[in-house]
Motif scaffolding. Structure first.
Motif, short mmCIF file in Angstrom:
data_model
loop_
_atom_site.label_atom_id
_atom_site.label_comp_id
_atom_site.label_asym_id
_atom_site.label_seq_id
_atom_site.Cartn_x
_atom_site.Cartn_y
_atom_site.Cartn_z
N GLU A 425 -5.08 34.92 0.95
CA GLU A 425 -4.52 34.82 2.37
C GLU A 425 -3.22 33.82 2.63
O GLU A 425 -3.82 33.21 2.26
CB GLU A 425 -5.31 36.28 3.25
CG GLU A 425 -5.24 37.41 3.11
CD GLU A 425 -5.72 37.97 4.62
OE1 GLU A 425 -5.53 38.62 5.17
OE2 GLU A 425 -6.02 37.05 5.25
N LEU A 426 -2.29 33.72 2.68
CA LEU A 426 -1.46 32.38 3.31
C LEU A 426 -1.23 32.87 4.72
O LEU A 426 -0.93 34.14 5.11
CB LEU A 426 -0.50 32.66 2.37
CG LEU A 426 -1.07 32.73 1.02
CD1 LEU A 426 1.20 32.22 0.08
CD2 LEU A 426 -1.88 31.35 0.59
N ALA A 427 -1.66 32.22 5.20
CA ALA A 427 -0.66 32.12 7.26
C ALA A 427 0.23 31.67 6.61
O ALA A 427 1.10 30.07 6.37
CB ALA A 427 -1.77 31.16 7.55
N VAL A 428 1.42 32.76 6.78
CA VAL A 428 2.67 31.77 7.01
C VAL A 428 3.59 31.86 8.40
O VAL A 428 3.70 32.97 8.82
CB VAL A 428 3.36 33.17 6.28
CG1 VAL A 428 5.07 32.73 6.11
CG2 VAL A 428 3.45 33.32 4.86
N ASP A 429 4.44 30.26 9.31
CA ASP A 429 4.46 30.24 9.95
C ASP A 429 6.26 31.79 10.69
O ASP A 429 6.33 31.68 9.60
CB ASP A 429 5.67 29.37 10.37
CG ASP A 429 4.11 28.14 10.55
OD1 ASP A 429 3.15 28.20 10.74
OD2 ASP A 429 4.41 27.01 9.96
N GLY A 430 5.36 32.45 11.35
CA GLY A 430 6.61 33.85 12.11
C GLY A 430 6.46 34.84 11.43
O GLY A 430 7.24 35.56 11.29
N PHE A 431 5.44 34.71 10.26
CA PHE A 431 5.09 36.27 9.43
C PHE A 431 3.37 36.87 9.10
O PHE A 431 3.42 35.98 9.52
CB PHE A 431 5.65 35.71 8.06
CG PHE A 431 7.22 35.94 8.23
CD1 PHE A 431 8.38 35.98 8.13
CD2 PHE A 431 7.21 34.20 7.63
CE1 PHE A 431 9.10 35.65 7.80
CE2 PHE A 431 9.02 34.34 7.80
CZ PHE A 431 10.18 35.62 7.77
N PRO A 432 3.52 37.49 8.90
CA PRO A 432 2.64 38.38 9.41
C PRO A 432 1.01 37.91 8.27
O PRO A 432 2.21 37.80 7.01
CB PRO A 432 2.45 39.53 9.03
CG PRO A 432 3.53 39.86 8.93
CD PRO A 432 4.54 39.13 9.46
N ARG A 433 -0.25 37.68 8.11
CA ARG A 433 -0.78 37.11 6.79
C ARG A 433 -1.01 38.54 6.00
O ARG A 433 -0.75 39.44 6.38
CB ARG A 433 -2.23 37.01 7.31
CG ARG A 433 -2.53 35.49 8.29
CD ARG A 433 -3.75 35.60 9.34
NE ARG A 433 -4.68 35.62 8.00
CZ ARG A 433 -4.99 34.31 8.28
NH1 ARG A 433 -4.32 33.32 7.73
NH2 ARG A 433 -5.78 34.19 6.85
N ARG A 434 -0.24 38.05 4.67
CA ARG A 434 -0.38 39.39 3.89
C ARG A 434 -1.66 39.08 2.89
O ARG A 434 -2.05 38.20 2.49
CB ARG A 434 0.46 40.83 3.94
CG ARG A 434 1.49 39.15 3.59
CD ARG A 434 3.21 40.46 2.87
NE ARG A 434 2.40 41.52 2.11
CZ ARG A 434 3.51 41.88 1.20
NH1 ARG A 434 4.99 42.62 2.45
NH2 ARG A 434 3.04 42.21 0.25
N GLU A 435 -1.90 39.53 1.64
CA GLU A 435 -2.32 39.41 0.81
C GLU A 435 -0.89 38.81 -0.69
O GLU A 435 0.35 39.64 -0.62
CB GLU A 435 -2.89 40.28 -0.47
CG GLU A 435 -4.40 40.56 0.01
CD GLU A 435 -5.52 40.91 -0.82
OE1 GLU A 435 -6.36 41.06 -0.36
OE2 GLU A 435 -4.80 41.42 -1.70
N ALA A 436 -1.30 37.77 -0.98
CA ALA A 436 -0.22 37.55 -1.83
C ALA A 436 -0.10 37.34 -3.09
O ALA A 436 -1.17 37.26 -3.78
CB ALA A 436 0.07 35.45 -1.74
N LEU A 437 0.93 37.40 -3.78
CA LEU A 437 0.50 37.34 -5.28
C LEU A 437 -0.12 36.48 -5.73
O LEU A 437 -0.09 35.15 -4.79
CB LEU A 437 1.94 37.56 -5.87
CG LEU A 437 3.15 38.79 -5.55
CD1 LEU A 437 4.25 38.81 -6.22
CD2 LEU A 437 2.33 40.31 -5.76
N ALA A 438 -0.74 36.76 -6.95
CA ALA A 438 -1.52 35.53 -7.67
C ALA A 438 -0.13 34.77 -8.87
O ALA A 438 -0.12 34.55 -9.96
CB ALA A 438 -2.25 36.07 -8.61
N LEU A 439 -0.14 33.83 -8.53
CA LEU A 439 1.58 32.84 -8.60
C LEU A 439 1.07 32.12 -8.94
O LEU A 439 -0.06 31.35 -8.02
CB LEU A 439 2.66 33.02 -7.70
CG LEU A 439 3.30 33.83 -7.02
CD1 LEU A 439 4.39 33.64 -6.38
CD2 LEU A 439 3.73 35.05 -8.58
N ARG A 440 1.25 30.97 -10.03
CA ARG A 440 0.94 30.26 -10.50
C ARG A 440 2.23 29.09 -10.14
O ARG A 440 3.37 29.18 -11.63
CB ARG A 440 0.16 29.84 -11.33
CG ARG A 440 -0.17 28.10 -11.89
CD ARG A 440 -1.66 28.52 -13.33
NE ARG A 440 0.31 28.17 -14.29
CZ ARG A 440 0.41 27.16 -14.91
NH1 ARG A 440 -0.31 26.16 -14.77
NH2 ARG A 440 0.51 27.23 -15.90
#
Length: 626
Positions: A425-440
């Motif tokens: 989970e990534l906390a993004v300013d101004g956006f809701p928290r949700r599961e992000a893609l498994a990116l590298r």
């Protein structure tokens, strides 16, 4: 003044030639009329053959129901048709042809030979007509259906023939019409032959995508987006192409209304509005869209060529269809990223022995294998420089504090991954928290392009374009300044032309929604008490003529265009630039915001912000797979 000529009725031959000039402007229009007759006759296969652009000879053959023997003479009479019975039928036209002018007009300016047979006849019937006069009629052997051969088009109207284009140009016009007809009727197998060679042939299986494949090719067909929905009493389905599929003209926009190919500036505008910010400036989306609506809601009896139509609810149709197209682009930005294909180099004829000069080794950025026997050999000249180049290639870590345990190579490799390998989970300013893609994150090239790995796909992201799009979407979601108005003290009185005054008075409700307070002031003038604010700038009265023109042509209000342009400029100024150095946290946040907001894969100017390269493409390029 003495009148020179008395009023008299024209001869039938002159009337026929005038009518032919309205219907048959060039070979393509004559072929259009004949093919439409074939479709109305229930044909499932139609062949069109031409020579020299159709100027001297062309033929249309179908497997339709044919023409009854006792009606073949009447078929060449003006305004004789089987498709209309009463005046009321004009309000609900279901067939492609209905005027009863096609055969008569073509026969008036050419030498025509028709062979036809119905299912109940034992043999066919051939009729020859020259310049509108029946020359012969005889029984012949013929399969069921109709074949029409036209020779020497405009042989008796040399003025018309003089203004035709070269055969190659006329051939292109014929080909363009037939390709549009294939898209309009994918259930009919249509074959086009030019100079004895087959140009294209549609499968006739009823699938629009297969028809697109046959006329536009596989690369274009793969790049299209499916469109489906309904609005303003009209059902819409088909395909739209944006991004790299867009063209520099509207020549690849095809609209089919109730099975009829039409031209419509209104529909082109609806598509372009729905695809706005997904095509670059100066480019136009391509499309093959089928519209189905009640026959009573559209008038096709506008022009003799039947390509132009009028809609009963044009403004609602424009806004509704633009919304349907816009909602069709629902894919996430990474899913919608266009692919990049790596060209395959030709295989060498033999495997040459490659000797690397010692002078080039210092510039080789790839570290050598430590367990290689070659590495244990004597050091080559310049080895120290090679080690320095390898050190530059490998990211440097700050010196460890005294007493800090030295990480193992496996721990080093794991810690070098800047983005989590697992979903987090990534906390993004101004956006809701949700599961992000498994990116590298793989790296950044030229401080401009971000390389991200996800599964078997490598994504290349333009950092400026991505950030610009994110900011633009955020600005649009903020409170709409278009709804704010500024009161004018004192109110302004604007003098208008008759047309401008009528247009504005007919659309006071629409103007009020946009923030205008306008009322009639008499003598073709209006009193303006309030105007909308666009990003804090009041819209003054100097563009009321533009406002009336825009509404009259069913376009969006100028205030909306001004707002969109201002937001694009604002997002472009505030976005990170190519050449800006982004930290690990900045890149993480940028990618997360792309995923969270579901931004389109293009910047507000229409440039792509992300492309993808599949691992299989690289494997082919390096000959790991065939």
């Amino acid at each position: 003044m003495e009148r020179r000529y008395a009023i008299r009725q024209l001869d039938e031959s002159v009337i026929g030639k005038i009518a032919a000039g309205e219907v048959v402007e060039r070979p393509a229009y004559a072929i259009k009329e004949l093919v439409e007759n074939s479709i109305d006759a229930g044909a499932t296969a139609v062949t069109v053959e031409i020579r020299d652009g159709g100027l001297d000879w062309f033929r249309v053959v179908d497997n339709g129901c044919g023409i009854a023997r006792n009606e073949i003479r009447l078929a060449f009479a003006r305004h004789a048709t089987s498709k209309l019975r009463t005046e009321a039928d004009l309000a609900s036209i279901h067939t492609l042809g209905f005027r009863g002018e096609a055969l008569a007009s073509i026969a008036a300016v050419a030498r025509v030979e028709m062979t036809t047979r119905t299912s109940v006849d034992e043999c066919g019937l051939k009729i020859k007509v020259e310049g509108g006069t029946i020359a012969s009629l005889q029984d012949v052997g013929s399969p069921e259906g109709t074949a029409v051969v036209v020779r020497d088009l405009f042989f008796n109207t040399p003025a018309r023939r003089k203004f035709l284009k070269k055969p190659a140009t006329e051939t292109g016009i014929i080909s363009d019409f037939l390709m549009r007809l294939i898209l309009a009727r994918p259930d009919i197998s249509l074959r086009f032959v030019n100079g004895g060679k087959q140009v294209f042939r549609s499968p006739g299986n009823g699938k629009l995508l297969d028809a697109i494949f046959s006329v536009w090719g596989a690369p274009t067909a793969r790049a299209l987006t499916a469109v489906s929905g309904s609005a303003a009493g009209c059902a819409l389905e088909g395909f739209v192409g944006v991004g790299d599929a867009a063209r520099s003209s509207r020549s690849m926009q095809t609209f089919i209304l109730n099975g009829r190919v039409i031209r419509s500036a209104l529909l082109s505008q609806a598509v372009e509005e729905g695809c706005r910010e997904r095509v670059m400036i100066g480019k136009y989306p391509i499309c093959a869209l089928r519209l189905t609506m009640p026959y009573e809601a559209v008038d096709v009896n506008v022009h003799p060529n039947k390509l132009e139509v009028r809609f009963a609810n044009e403004r609602e149709l424009l806004e509704g269809l633009a919304g349907v197209v816009r909602r069709s682009f629902t894919a996430a930005p990474l899913d919608a990223a266009p692919p990049v294909f790596v060209p395959q180099a030709p295989a060498p004829k033999e495997n040459p022995v490659v000797v690397i000069s010692p002078a080039l080794r210092p510039f080789c950025p790839f570290p050598a294998k430590q367990n290689s026997s070659l590495h244990d050999a004597a050091a080559a000249p310049g080895e120290a420089d090679a080690a320095a180049a390898q050190a530059i290639w490998k990211p440097q870590s700050p010196p460890a504090a005294p007493g800090t345990p030295v990480p193992t190579p496996a721990q080093e490799a794991k810690s070098a991954l800047p983005v989590q390998q697992e979903q987090t989970e990534l906390a993004v300013d101004g956006f809701p928290r949700r599961e992000a893609l498994a990116l590298r994150l793989v790296g950044v090239a030229w401080k401009e392009y971000i390389f991200v790995e996800y599964g078997e796909t490598l994504y290349l992201i333009d950092q400026h374009a991505a950030h610009e799009r994110i900011l633009y979407e955020r600005f649009q979601q903020e409170k709409d300044p278009l709804g704010l108005s500024q009161q004018l003290l004192p109110p302004a009185v604007v003098q208008l032309s008759h047309r401008e005054h009528a247009v504005l008075m007919e659309n006071t409700a629409l103007l009020a929604q946009a923030g205008f307070d306008i009322e009639d002031f008499g003598n073709r003038s209006v009193k303006v008490s309030a105007v909308p604010m666009v990003l804090g700038v009041p819209q003054l009265r100097d563009f009321f003529g533009e406002l009336a023109d825009s509404i009259a042509e069913y376009r969006t209000l100028p205030t909306q265009e001004k707002k969109r342009d201002a937001l694009i400029k604002l997002a472009c100024r505030k976005a990170v630039k190519a050449g800006d150095t982004l930290s690990q946290a900045d890149i993480d946040r940028l990618i997360a915001q792309m995923v969270e907001t579901g931004t389109p894969p293009t910047c507000p100017h229409g440039r792509p912000l992300v492309v993808r390269i599949e691992k299989s493409e690289l494997d082919k390029r390096f000959r790991r797979i065939v």
